[in-house]
Design a protein around this motif. Structure first.
Motif, mmCIF file in Angstrom:
data_model
loop_
_atom_site.group_PDB
_atom_site.id
_atom_site.type_symbol
_atom_site.label_atom_id
_atom_site.label_comp_id
_atom_site.label_asym_id
_atom_site.label_seq_id
_atom_site.Cartn_x
_atom_site.Cartn_y
_atom_site.Cartn_z
ATOM 1 N N VAL A 163 27.617 6.896 8.740
ATOM 2 C CA VAL A 163 27.713 7.101 10.187
ATOM 3 C C VAL A 163 26.630 6.296 10.905
ATOM 4 C CG1 VAL A 163 27.734 8.836 12.041
ATOM 5 C CG2 VAL A 163 28.604 9.429 9.775
ATOM 6 N N ARG A 164 25.567 5.967 10.189
ATOM 7 C CA ARG A 164 24.394 5.358 10.824
ATOM 8 C C ARG A 164 24.704 4.070 11.583
ATOM 9 N NH1 ARG A 164 21.101 4.780 6.562
ATOM 10 N NH2 ARG A 164 20.194 6.850 6.806
ATOM 11 N N LYS A 165 25.596 3.253 11.047
ATOM 12 C CA LYS A 165 25.856 1.952 11.671
ATOM 13 C C LYS A 165 26.457 2.073 13.066
ATOM 14 C CE LYS A 165 30.438 1.267 9.551
ATOM 15 N NZ LYS A 165 31.226 0.392 8.645
ATOM 16 N N TYR A 166 27.013 3.240 13.417
ATOM 17 C CA TYR A 166 27.560 3.446 14.749
ATOM 18 C C TYR A 166 26.474 3.820 15.758
ATOM 19 C CZ TYR A 166 31.811 3.572 11.977
ATOM 20 O OH TYR A 166 32.826 3.257 11.107
ATOM 21 N N VAL A 167 25.255 4.037 15.236
ATOM 22 C CA VAL A 167 24.155 4.505 16.083
ATOM 23 C C VAL A 167 23.007 3.502 16.146
ATOM 24 C CG1 VAL A 167 22.420 6.337 16.331
ATOM 25 C CG2 VAL A 167 24.741 6.905 15.600
ATOM 26 N N THR A 168 22.758 2.809 15.038
ATOM 27 C CA THR A 168 21.625 1.886 14.983
ATOM 28 C C THR A 168 21.899 0.773 13.983
ATOM 29 O OG1 THR A 168 19.267 1.666 14.438
ATOM 30 C CG2 THR A 168 20.490 3.373 13.281
ATOM 31 N N GLU A 169 21.314 -0.388 14.250
ATOM 32 C CA GLU A 169 21.410 -1.508 13.315
ATOM 33 C C GLU A 169 20.220 -1.548 12.359
ATOM 34 O OE1 GLU A 169 21.820 -4.963 15.744
ATOM 35 O OE2 GLU A 169 23.857 -4.449 16.421
ATOM 36 N N THR A 170 19.286 -0.628 12.524
ATOM 37 C CA THR A 170 18.118 -0.577 11.645
ATOM 38 C C THR A 170 18.555 -0.321 10.212
ATOM 39 O OG1 THR A 170 16.763 0.286 13.455
ATOM 40 C CG2 THR A 170 15.896 0.531 11.216
ATOM 41 N N GLN A 171 17.995 -1.077 9.290
ATOM 42 C CA GLN A 171 18.375 -0.973 7.883
ATOM 43 C C GLN A 171 17.365 -0.133 7.106
ATOM 44 O OE1 GLN A 171 21.346 -2.410 6.583
ATOM 45 N NE2 GLN A 171 21.677 -2.588 8.798
ATOM 46 N N ILE A 172 17.866 0.543 6.104
ATOM 47 C CA ILE A 172 17.011 1.342 5.237
ATOM 48 C C ILE A 172 16.107 0.424 4.418
ATOM 49 C CG2 ILE A 172 18.568 1.423 3.240
ATOM 50 C CD1 ILE A 172 17.963 4.455 3.122
ATOM 51 N N GLU A 173 14.881 0.885 4.156
ATOM 52 C CA GLU A 173 13.912 0.081 3.402
ATOM 53 C C GLU A 173 13.362 0.892 2.238
ATOM 54 O OE1 GLU A 173 10.849 -1.046 6.108
ATOM 55 O OE2 GLU A 173 12.198 -2.180 7.447
ATOM 56 N N GLU A 174 13.060 0.217 1.145
ATOM 57 C CA GLU A 174 12.361 0.863 0.036
ATOM 58 C C GLU A 174 10.862 0.795 0.278
ATOM 59 O OE1 GLU A 174 13.480 -0.369 -3.855
ATOM 60 O OE2 GLU A 174 15.633 -0.076 -3.503
ATOM 61 N N ASP A 290 24.966 1.734 23.999
ATOM 62 C CA ASP A 290 26.367 1.505 24.361
ATOM 63 C C ASP A 290 27.321 1.996 23.279
ATOM 64 O OD1 ASP A 290 25.458 -0.370 22.595
ATOM 65 O OD2 ASP A 290 26.649 -2.026 23.401
ATOM 66 N N ARG A 291 27.210 3.249 22.899
ATOM 67 C CA ARG A 291 28.109 3.801 21.886
ATOM 68 C C ARG A 291 29.494 4.046 22.491
ATOM 69 N NH1 ARG A 291 23.450 8.085 19.879
ATOM 70 N NH2 ARG A 291 21.790 6.530 20.144
ATOM 71 N N ILE A 292 30.507 3.752 21.713
ATOM 72 C CA ILE A 292 31.882 3.855 22.209
ATOM 73 C C ILE A 292 32.179 5.279 22.670
ATOM 74 C CG2 ILE A 292 34.305 3.530 21.616
ATOM 75 C CD1 ILE A 292 33.391 1.632 19.376
ATOM 76 N N LEU A 293 31.800 6.234 21.850
ATOM 77 C CA LEU A 293 32.018 7.655 22.094
ATOM 78 C C LEU A 293 30.793 8.410 21.587
ATOM 79 C CD1 LEU A 293 35.724 7.869 20.846
ATOM 80 C CD2 LEU A 293 34.989 8.241 23.210
ATOM 81 N N PRO A 294 30.642 9.697 21.922
ATOM 82 C CA PRO A 294 29.459 10.444 21.493
ATOM 83 C C PRO A 294 29.311 10.514 19.979
ATOM 84 C CG PRO A 294 30.556 11.597 23.281
ATOM 85 C CD PRO A 294 31.471 10.479 22.863
#
Length: 376
Positions: A163-174, A290-294
């Motif tokens: 679901v994360r990609k619909y909210v942020t482009e930040t990538q997970i890091e080790e 600018d999320r399409i929907l909530p």
């Protein structure tokens, strides 16, 4: 209420997602939880959870489950030991500290939360794969299962959330630390020496940058974690196959060759291993406006962090309380406003938790680290 006639989908039936569902349902919201586990009896793998008084326990009180949590959780003392198996310091349970952060099995916590939900609130065997806008609603897709619709989606499906990609482009890091978690069923039979040495307490051992933390009482199993800096040679792919038990045991025996035989017995007795690089989602960039929907995130989906401050589930339960209050309390005119306020607050306290976890991680992986400083 801004949720009137709205369908809410929560992706993930972990402690945070279920707590969110209970809080919303108690206020009359139409909520469905989608979980990839096949059913409620599926064993939730991992160590026990300790809910902190200032966060996790407040959430349990909010949903009316604090006394059930106390009844099912186990207050546990701590034995700090050295690599030779000598106990250096013991913290015992007393009437004053028994409710500080008792340990609860993950399935037991799931059980008490499920009991508070209406029948069929959780839809099992739903592995979320993605979603799209369809006629003003979210159309949710699942692997080999029918689609569903929702007006609001809340991602609560862990550190690798889709679901994360619909909210942020930040990538997970080790973060550079690695945890090998082991599981021993019936430890009184399969690992008697170590089990008896635990004496009903959680042993914690640190030696030259290698840490071991165990719990002899995890719903009939002994679970433990071995923690160390990820070896440089692993970056080139020379990493143990964690599906190969013998290979992992051999790695641990070599790495801990200077440790007492009771630890060697622990490794040899282990029936199941998981290798986990510690990860973090940086909270230094704003999420999409600018999320399409909530849609929003809670728990590890929002702010996964290493476990070295014990803040992960506790921070997530704070998310559930704040977001549910915003959505049902009558303070905000739109769902988007309620989400924006929650996210603004979450960024502050979750970032503080991440900073504390990062600080502890650096200290714990130092060759001179001692658990005594943390426990006394």
């Amino acid at each position: 209420m801004i949720l009137r006639d709205k369908k809410i989908a929560i992706i993930g039936a972990g402690p945070v997602g279920l707590t969110m569902a209970v809080l919303l349902q108690q206020k009359g919201a139409d909520v469905t939880v989608y979980e990839r586990d096949r059913n409620a009896e599926t064993r939730v793998w991992g160590g026990t959870l300790d809910l902190h008084q200032a966060s996790g326990q407040k959430a349990m009180a909010k949903v009316g489950l604090l006394e059930r949590y106390y009844a099912m959780a186990r207050p546990m003392g701590i034995n700090i030991a050295d690599e030779h198996g000598n106990v250096l310091f013991t913290k015992n349970i007393t009437p004053e500290n028994q409710y500080d952060n008792p340990e609860i099995n993950r399935n037991h916590l799931r059980e008490i939360l499920l009991d508070e939900l209406a029948v069929n609130t959780v839809v099992w065997d739903r592995n979320f794969t993605g979603m799209e806008e369809y006629k003003g609603q979210w159309l949710l897709h699942f692997e080999n299962q029918p689609d569903s619709i929702a007006d609001l989606v809340i991602g609560a499906n862990g550190g690798m959330s889709k679901v994360r990609k619909y909210v942020t482009e930040t990538q997970i890091e080790e973060t550079g630390t690695f945890i090998i978690q082991g599981d021993i069923p019936q430890p009184e039979i399969n690992c008697p020496e170590f089990y008896q040495w635990c004496d009903g307490k959680r042993p914690m051992v640190a030696y030259q940058g290698n840490l071991l933390v165990a719990n002899p009482y995890n719903n009939g199993a002994l679970t433990y974690g071995v923690i160390f800096k990820k070896p440089d040679e692993w970056t080139s792919g020379n990493i143990p196959d964690f599906q190969n038990k013998d290979q992992v045991v051999q790695f641990l025996l070599e790495r801990f060759s200077k440790w007492d035989n009771c630890y060697q017995q622990l490794f040899r007795s282990t029936s199941f291993f998981v290798g986990l690089p510690t990860r973090i989602i940086p909270l230094d960039k704003p999420w999409k406006k600018d999320r399409i929907l909530p849609v929003t995130l809670i728990g590890d989906a929002a702010h996964v962090m290493p476990p070295f401050a014990g803040q992960g589930v506790n921070t997530g339960l704070m998310d559930a309380v704040i977001l549910s209050d915003n959505l049902t309390g009558g303070t905000f005119e739109t769902i988007e406003d309620a989400i924006a306020d929650y996210e603004q607050k979450m960024f502050i306290y979750a970032k503080e938790a991440q900073i504390q976890s990062d600080k502890n991680e650096i200290e714990m992986c130092d060759p001179g680290f001692s658990f005594t400083k943390f426990i006394r």
